[in-house]
Write a protein that holds these residues in place. Sequence first.
Motif, PDB file in Angstrom:
ATOM      1  N   ASN A  59      15.971 -15.671  67.041  1.00 29.58           N
ATOM      2  CA  ASN A  59      17.999 -16.410  67.316  1.00 29.58           C
ATOM      3  C   ASN A  59      17.338 -17.510  66.869  1.00 29.58           C
ATOM      4  N   PRO A  60      17.025 -17.966  65.643  1.00 29.95           N
ATOM      5  CA  PRO A  60      16.736 -19.887  65.818  1.00 29.95           C
ATOM      6  C   PRO A  60      17.690 -20.502  66.237  1.00 29.95           C
ATOM      7  N   LYS A  61      17.684 -21.377  66.324  1.00 25.48           N
ATOM      8  CA  LYS A  61      18.091 -22.735  66.842  1.00 25.48           C
ATOM      9  C   LYS A  61      18.532 -23.943  66.338  1.00 25.48           C
ATOM     10  N   THR A  62      19.605 -24.947  66.125  1.00 25.03           N
ATOM     11  CA  THR A  62      20.338 -25.828  65.645  1.00 25.03           C
ATOM     12  C   THR A  62      19.470 -26.901  66.650  1.00 25.03           C
ATOM     13  N   ILE A  63      18.975 -28.179  65.665  1.00 22.28           N
ATOM     14  CA  ILE A  63      18.470 -29.431  67.353  1.00 22.28           C
ATOM     15  C   ILE A  63      19.343 -30.777  66.701  1.00 22.28           C
ATOM     16  N   GLU A  64      20.642 -30.680  67.240  1.00 25.40           N
ATOM     17  CA  GLU A  64      21.084 -32.079  66.670  1.00 25.40           C
ATOM     18  C   GLU A  64      20.822 -33.125  67.688  1.00 25.40           C
ATOM     19  N   ARG A  65      21.050 -34.755  67.770  1.00 24.44           N
ATOM     20  CA  ARG A  65      20.910 -36.126  67.939  1.00 24.44           C
ATOM     21  C   ARG A  65      21.044 -36.724  67.410  1.00 24.44           C
ATOM     22  N   ILE A  66      21.686 -37.389  67.973  1.00 25.68           N
ATOM     23  CA  ILE A  66      21.367 -39.227  67.424  1.00 25.68           C
ATOM     24  C   ILE A  66      19.760 -40.316  67.319  1.00 25.68           C
ATOM     25  N   VAL A  67      19.683 -40.713  66.490  1.00 26.12           N
ATOM     26  CA  VAL A  67      18.506 -41.292  66.677  1.00 26.12           C
ATOM     27  C   VAL A  67      18.974 -42.615  66.498  1.00 26.12           C
ATOM     28  N   PHE A  68      18.443 -43.711  67.222  1.00 23.50           N
ATOM     29  CA  PHE A  68      18.108 -44.959  67.236  1.00 23.50           C
ATOM     30  C   PHE A  68      16.796 -45.193  66.283  1.00 23.50           C
ATOM     31  N   GLY A  69      16.728 -46.243  65.712  1.00 26.79           N
ATOM     32  CA  GLY A  69      15.057 -46.602  65.783  1.00 26.79           C
ATOM     33  C   GLY A  69      14.863 -47.044  64.130  1.00 26.79           C
ATOM     34  N   PRO A  70      13.159 -47.305  63.621  1.00 32.30           N
ATOM     35  CA  PRO A  70      12.055 -46.899  64.692  1.00 32.30           C
ATOM     36  C   PRO A  70      12.551 -48.389  65.093  1.00 32.30           C
ATOM     37  N   PHE A  71      11.872 -48.692  65.949  1.00 27.89           N
ATOM     38  CA  PHE A  71      11.754 -49.297  66.918  1.00 27.89           C
ATOM     39  C   PHE A  71       9.958 -50.205  66.744  1.00 27.89           C
ATOM     40  N   ALA A  72       9.760 -51.198  66.656  1.00 25.18           N
ATOM     41  CA  ALA A  72       7.876 -52.090  66.345  1.00 25.18           C
ATOM     42  C   ALA A  72       7.595 -51.630  67.939  1.00 25.18           C
ATOM     43  N   SER A  73       7.639 -51.960  68.736  1.00 23.08           N
ATOM     44  CA  SER A  73       7.572 -51.549  70.115  1.00 23.08           C
ATOM     45  C   SER A  73       8.360 -50.339  70.651  1.00 23.08           C
ATOM     46  N   TYR A  74       6.640 -50.119  72.023  1.00 24.49           N
ATOM     47  CA  TYR A  74       8.170 -49.157  73.844  1.00 24.49           C
ATOM     48  C   TYR A  74       8.917 -50.349  74.060  1.00 24.49           C
ATOM     49  N   GLU A  75       8.200 -51.169  74.071  1.00 21.88           N
ATOM     50  CA  GLU A  75       8.804 -52.007  74.967  1.00 21.88           C
ATOM     51  C   GLU A  75      11.015 -52.722  74.257  1.00 21.88           C
ATOM     52  N   SER A  76      10.799 -52.907  73.192  1.00 19.95           N
ATOM     53  CA  SER A  76      12.246 -52.881  72.634  1.00 19.95           C
ATOM     54  C   SER A  76      12.541 -51.372  72.795  1.00 19.95           C
ATOM     55  N   ALA A  77      12.037 -50.257  72.188  1.00 19.47           N
ATOM     56  CA  ALA A  77      13.145 -49.243  71.978  1.00 19.47           C
ATOM     57  C   ALA A  77      13.852 -48.358  74.140  1.00 19.47           C
ATOM     58  N   LYS A  78      12.467 -49.633  74.507  1.00 19.73           N
ATOM     59  CA  LYS A  78      12.448 -49.013  75.697  1.00 19.73           C
ATOM     60  C   LYS A  78      14.130 -50.192  76.712  1.00 19.73           C
ATOM     61  N   LYS A  79      14.499 -50.926  76.338  1.00 17.88           N
ATOM     62  CA  LYS A  79      15.570 -51.865  76.275  1.00 17.88           C
ATOM     63  C   LYS A  79      16.603 -50.861  75.413  1.00 17.88           C
ATOM     64  N   GLN A  80      16.962 -51.088  74.524  1.00 21.40           N
ATOM     65  CA  GLN A  80      17.776 -50.238  73.306  1.00 21.40           C
ATOM     66  C   GLN A  80      17.885 -48.947  74.766  1.00 21.40           C
ATOM     67  N   ALA A  81      17.267 -48.119  74.870  1.00 20.72           N
ATOM     68  CA  ALA A  81      17.636 -47.166  76.167  1.00 20.72           C
ATOM     69  C   ALA A  81      18.202 -47.409  77.853  1.00 20.72           C
ATOM     70  N   GLU A  82      17.562 -48.521  77.908  1.00 19.91           N
ATOM     71  CA  GLU A  82      18.322 -49.208  78.734  1.00 19.91           C
ATOM     72  C   GLU A  82      19.846 -49.665  78.564  1.00 19.91           C
ATOM     73  N   LYS A  83      20.103 -50.085  77.595  1.00 15.16           N
ATOM     74  CA  LYS A  83      21.714 -50.851  77.367  1.00 15.16           C
ATOM     75  C   LYS A  83      22.250 -49.220  76.693  1.00 15.16           C
ATOM     76  N   LEU A  84      22.066 -47.837  76.290  1.00 19.13           N
ATOM     77  CA  LEU A  84      22.645 -47.161  76.474  1.00 19.13           C
ATOM     78  C   LEU A  84      22.695 -46.466  77.213  1.00 19.13           C
ATOM     79  N   LYS A  85      21.453 -46.185  78.366  1.00 17.44           N
ATOM     80  CA  LYS A  85      22.146 -45.806  79.844  1.00 17.44           C
ATOM     81  C   LYS A  85      23.316 -46.254  80.413  1.00 17.44           C
ATOM     82  N   ASP A  86      23.846 -47.662  80.126  1.00 15.73           N
ATOM     83  CA  ASP A  86      24.760 -48.332  80.915  1.00 15.73           C
ATOM     84  C   ASP A  86      26.328 -48.474  80.906  1.00 15.73           C
ATOM     85  N   LYS A  87      26.263 -47.772  79.405  1.00  9.46           N
ATOM     86  CA  LYS A  87      27.333 -47.188  79.054  1.00  9.46           C
ATOM     87  C   LYS A  87      27.293 -46.086  79.065  1.00  9.46           C
ATOM     88  N   GLY A  88      26.391 -45.295  80.076  1.00  6.68           N
ATOM     89  CA  GLY A  88      26.646 -44.085  80.284  1.00  6.68           C
ATOM     90  C   GLY A  88      26.096 -42.962  79.107  1.00  6.68           C
TER      91      GLY A  88
END
Length: 512
Positions: free
Chosen positions: A103-132
Amino acid sequence: MKAKFAFLNLFLGFIFLLTINTKYNSSLVAEELLKDELNNEIKKGKFLIGLKQYLGGENDSFSKKKNINFITDKGFLNLISSNGIKHKSKQINISWVDIPIKNPKTIERIVFGPFASYESAKKQAEKLKDKGFETTVAYPKNWEVWIPFEADLPEFELKNKIFRKIKNFQITPVLRSEYSVIKLEGPIYIYAQEEIEINGVNFGKNFYLLKDLYGTWTLVQKIEFDDYLAGVLPYEIGPNSPLEALKAQAVIARTWGIFNSDRFNMDKYHLCITTQCQVYKPPKITNKKVQQAIEATSHLILTYGNKPINAFYHGSNGGISATAGESWQIQDYSYFNSIIDGSKTLNKNFKLPITNESDLNNFLDFDKEQFYGSNHSLFRWNKKISSLEIKEKLIKNKLININEDVLNLNSIERGSSGRVTKLEIQTDKSNKSIVLVKDDIRRVLNFIPSNLFTINKLNDDLWLLRGGGFGHGVGLSQSGAIEMAKLGFSYEQILNHYYRDAKLKKIEILSQ
């Protein structure tokens, strides 16, 4: 025989599968145990490092014809699969097959990036977490942040990339022998008492095959801290560096690894082996000086507030170090400051911060021999870039379309070390300019060695960048450490120079 294998492959998904997972969901249990093991292994003085990523997929350059061959000269190899399969032999062949999903399934998500580094990606993730939002930091090709797709997401979220993919097959490892093909499930544990050769390369003794977030697999090695450092030091600072510089590198590589050991938690291992982590290659021979440096600093890390620091380092700072906040979109750390990288007398010639191009040009013109690390090939550099070169990079990164042209290049913000933190690129499209921030400058314009540069317009289509250094400029400059060691500084003095107020501490390793 070939016809037999073809027949087996064709019906692998539903007839000749020796599986036990229908009896109990052992795979999920094993995954949870491995997550716990990530933390426990650090306490035991071991890393799980991702040696080869994306196995079985389109970007797999390691598997030979979708096959991985494990061999040991002495003793036996042992394999334990999460679906209950156990195997013991001198040689193990694992291949990847695509098994259709009922039973094939559809994968859906919103993607932010690309980021130059893990550090900048992690900072963006923290901002989104703060928004719930529930977030995942991932590395399919570049660093990205994912949030689940929902129909009622705020408009600003929908401006980001919507990823949709129908998953209709599963990349599955199988154990091949002359007479059988046996389906395996991850995590798969492969180990031996002696060194194991994998596709012709000796790697070590303890390995996992783990399924990642992208449907492919990772070959992961369990390795002790000091054995890991033996494969890092020769490629990060060089085996012929002075002993005190090697000792300093051993301390910060160990510290950096521990601090960043959650970097690949999403794929159930600690670190990769590329420049996105620390460059690691299995050492073919033991280098006595490298080994001496590791043993002399065994279990030593740098701490601040009794915790491991984020011990950044790089090739050359061009004579002035950067703060973390001007290199990435992250918080500053109090143990990183902009410092003139030279003797105390040199510090009297410059006043920090350097905030304009005139002051930076004066700095770049100063006698470079008075700085630590001035022998680095990119301590000072000049780079002519054309509007066409810039345009090609912007198109590649989907920042402009092919009909737009570059008109001008301006630094509109600098950090305390004089590094460009905001670079404006003006185009001929009405009222449009692109602003690259911090590490995105070198991600997009990847021909620039560092963000420490001035801009001189030569004509409408050509600019001269005058700059210094190679890399982000935060923490220890490897070329600076090498010169300091040659001048007689100890590794403790070198570390204190680059990591102000950080303290050396010996970590306790739990008994095995």
